[in-house]
Design an enzyme around this catalytic site. Structure first.
Site, PDB file in Angstrom:
ATOM      1  N   GLU A 322      -4.318 -48.360  63.654  1.00  0.00           N
ATOM      2  CA  GLU A 322      -3.525 -49.664  64.393  1.00  0.00           C
ATOM      3  C   GLU A 322      -2.508 -48.892  65.096  1.00  0.00           C
ATOM      4  O   GLU A 322      -1.574 -49.244  66.086  1.00  0.00           O
ATOM      5  CB  GLU A 322      -3.043 -50.497  63.412  1.00  0.00           C
ATOM      6  CG  GLU A 322      -2.369 -51.808  63.978  1.00  0.00           C
ATOM      7  CD  GLU A 322      -2.188 -52.971  63.045  1.00  0.00           C
ATOM      8  OE1 GLU A 322      -2.885 -54.143  63.428  1.00  0.00           O
ATOM      9  OE2 GLU A 322      -1.485 -52.805  62.098  1.00  0.00           O
ATOM     10  N   HIS A 351     -25.417 -39.573  49.088  1.00  0.00           N
ATOM     11  CA  HIS A 351     -26.809 -40.325  48.950  1.00  0.00           C
ATOM     12  C   HIS A 351     -26.953 -41.577  49.824  1.00  0.00           C
ATOM     13  O   HIS A 351     -27.664 -42.367  49.671  1.00  0.00           O
ATOM     14  CB  HIS A 351     -26.826 -40.734  47.275  1.00  0.00           C
ATOM     15  CG  HIS A 351     -26.631 -39.549  46.653  1.00  0.00           C
ATOM     16  ND1 HIS A 351     -27.974 -38.963  46.122  1.00  0.00           N
ATOM     17  CD2 HIS A 351     -25.750 -39.043  45.985  1.00  0.00           C
ATOM     18  CE1 HIS A 351     -27.609 -38.036  45.380  1.00  0.00           C
ATOM     19  NE2 HIS A 351     -26.120 -38.136  45.530  1.00  0.00           N
ATOM     20  N   LYS A 455      -5.906 -63.270  68.199  1.00  0.00           N
ATOM     21  CA  LYS A 455      -5.059 -64.492  67.581  1.00  0.00           C
ATOM     22  C   LYS A 455      -4.700 -65.570  68.566  1.00  0.00           C
ATOM     23  O   LYS A 455      -5.074 -66.808  68.075  1.00  0.00           O
ATOM     24  CB  LYS A 455      -3.619 -64.051  66.962  1.00  0.00           C
ATOM     25  CG  LYS A 455      -3.557 -62.746  65.747  1.00  0.00           C
ATOM     26  CD  LYS A 455      -2.160 -62.680  65.312  1.00  0.00           C
ATOM     27  CE  LYS A 455      -2.397 -61.447  64.629  1.00  0.00           C
ATOM     28  NZ  LYS A 455      -0.956 -61.173  63.790  1.00  0.00           N
TER      29      LYS A 455
END
Ligand SMILES: O=P(O)(O)OC[C@H]1O[C@H](O)[C@H](O)[C@@H](O)[C@@H]1O
Length: 528
Positions: A322, A351, A455
């Site tokens: 950000e 793994h 938004k």
């Protein structure tokens, strides 16, 4: 490079601070002296920028704000006595309040003590508290912390169902700097509803951590919530862990917040040095710049070999991405900056995706985090002379070596143990490295203009939803998708209209779809 030359390189570049017991090794990044020399002027500017920022310059020009997270751990640095006093008073308030909650002086109605904390917040108002709870939370904390960090109804239900029996002893912290973040507001409304359903007065359980005069602050005041803590204008969400945002939940869990602040302050002291080779944050920024050509061409893989540091990569993802992920530089040029961050923990990741790191696309550099102390107390031997901790150590060294042998670069940080002091230091280290790197590439690390677009788009989707339902309710017969979109004046957005009716139908709300939903042009829509 042969073994002797590598060993020499290791020693030449090894940074160690005795006070912090902290080591940084960037020897496995393949930069040379010429690169360091060439970077020096940029670092001189970065050190100057940082000094100005700490002195109270408007370091976030777009939002016309000072950037003051460094003052939180050293209030004497604050540019005004009002800010200084505010930091000191807030800290004392946090300590007094949390001690009163832990001892039952502040308690829920009709109960002796609070038993749990429910923290509602998102992004910078969640990631730090989650990371610190995981890293430092005691095995049996005085109050156990839970999080709602999304507007996912099922996720909210899960958290609230698990707490249902203890809601009457659960303290709710609603954290939002802006006080207007929808996900946080939704979590708060849903939680309040559950309290009321149990006949509990939410205001007797709720605390707000928020910016001055925000809607959240106004609501907390008007409804008489238990307390309100400030989130200062000059602290950004992603650098707010050492403000009330992080310190309040930490103190309630019995974590030593003075020690977190002390570790951060000590790291700040070390990383303030305007001398590249003596400044671990600058060395990190140098390594990042080298890895990605100053353009983020390589991803940052964070691999702590310690379970308790599991969430560090997620915390850093916001801090780094950000801050650095920007379209334009400070002069307005389009630069598309950033560094992608991901990671989990070793040796678990060996793994899973380490296969690709070793042999696949070489699009990354690794940051190993090594913790010297395996555990407190004795270790059993899993083989003669060998413990589980020796294995963890061996896997880290082995992976570092195997990656380097195949041309993959890495940085290694080493801390003596995971404790409040070292966690504070790690947070401070990365805050400073991000700030310095931002200067190197000439961007504003302290704004986030990009997050607004999503938004706004979400808000217009919700408007379309209300409109679609209204039209279907008024319609005399089922409508095709095309005619619904036409009536809405939203033919350009017909895909969104299709998706929102599908969503409502799936939840048995307001809309019924007839026909094959896989053939959108043939469905018929009516109000439920
Ligand atoms: O604390 P709040 O105002 O609720 O903000 C929560 C988060 O949401 C925003 O979208 C920002 O991108 C983040 O930087 C911030 O931390």
């Amino acid at each position: 490079m042969d073994a002797a030359a590598l060993w020499q390189r290791y020693q030449d570049w090894l940074f160690y601070d005795a006070g912090l017991g902290f080591y940084l090794d960037i020897s496995r990044m393949r930069f040379d002296e010429a690169f360091v020399e060439q970077m020096q002027p940029r670092f001189n500017k970065a050190f100057e920028d940082m000094a100005a920022l700490e002195a109270g310059a408007i370091a976030n020009p777009d939002e016309n704000r000072m950037v003051g997270h460094y003052w939180l751990r050293d209030p004497d640095l604050a540019p005004t006595s009002i800010i200084r006093q505010d930091i000191i008073d807030t800290l004392v308030y946090i300590e007094e309040f949390s001690s009163k909650v832990r001892t039952g002086v502040i308690h829920p109605p009709d109960r002796e003590k609070f038993t749990d904390i429910l923290s509602i917040g998102i992004g910078g108002s969640a990631l730090g508290p989650q990371f610190v709870a995981q890293a430092l939370g005691p095995d049996f904390p005085p109050l156990e912390v839970h999080f709602i960090d999304n507007t996912d109804p099922e996720g909210i239900d899960r958290t609230l169902s698990r707490l249902a029996e203890r809601l009457s002893t659960t303290l709710v912290i609603v954290t939002s700097k802006s006080g207007g973040t929808q996900e946080t507001r939704n979590g708060m409304i849903e939680t309040k509803y559950r309290y009321e359903a149990q006949g509990l007065d939410f205001s007797k359980y709720a605390i707000a951590v928020t910016g001055a005069s925000s809607n959240l602050e106004k609501m907390a005041h008007s409804q008489g919530w238990l307390a309100t803590f400030p989130m200062h204008d000059w602290v950004g969400g992603r650098t707010s862990e050492l403000s009330a945002v992080g310190l309040l939940p930490a103190a309630l869990q019995g974590i030593d917040i003075r020690s977190i602040l002390g570790g951060a302050k000590q790291m700040d002291g070390v990383t303030r040095t305007p001398e590249l080779s003596q400044n671990p944050a600058a060395l990190l920024a140098l390594a990042w710049y080298h890895a990605g050509n100053g353009k983020g061409e390589k991803d940052m893989v964070i691999l702590p070999y310690k379970d308790s540091l599991l969430l560090f990569s997620r915390y850093l993802q916001q801090l780094v991405m950000e801050s650095l992920g920007k379209e334009k530089d400070l002069d307005g040029n389009v630069v598309y900056q950033g560094i992608a961050v991901y990671g989990n923990k070793g040796s678990t990741d060996q793994h899973a995706y380490v296969q690709q790191l070793r042999e696949g696309v070489p699009s990354f550099f690794v940051t190993f985090i090594e913790v010297l102390e395996d555990r407190q107390g004795e270790s059993v031997q899993v083989e003669p002379g060998i413990t589980s901790g020796d294995y963890l150590f061996g896997f880290l060294q082995g992976t570092r070596q195997a990656l380097f042998d195949n041309g993959r670069e890495s940085i290694t940080l080493t801390i003596p143990q995971v404790n409040a002091h070292t966690v504070g230091a790690l947070i401070a280290l990365y805050e400073r490295a991000v700030g310095l790197y931002a200067s190197l590439v000439n961007i504003n690390a302290y704004h986030q203009p990009g997050v607004e677009a999503g938004k706004k788009a979400a808000a217009s989707v919700l408007e379309l939803q209300l409109q679609a339902v209204q039209i279907l309710q008024a319609a005399e017969e089922p409508l095709s998708l095309q005619s619904l979109a036409e009536k809405m004046g939203a033919t350009h957005d017909i895909e969104t209209v299709y998706k929102l009716v599908r969503h409502l139908h799936a939840n048995q709300r307001q809309v019924v779809i007839q026909g094959d939903p896989g053939l959108p042009s043939e469905i018929r829509l009516s109000a439920l």
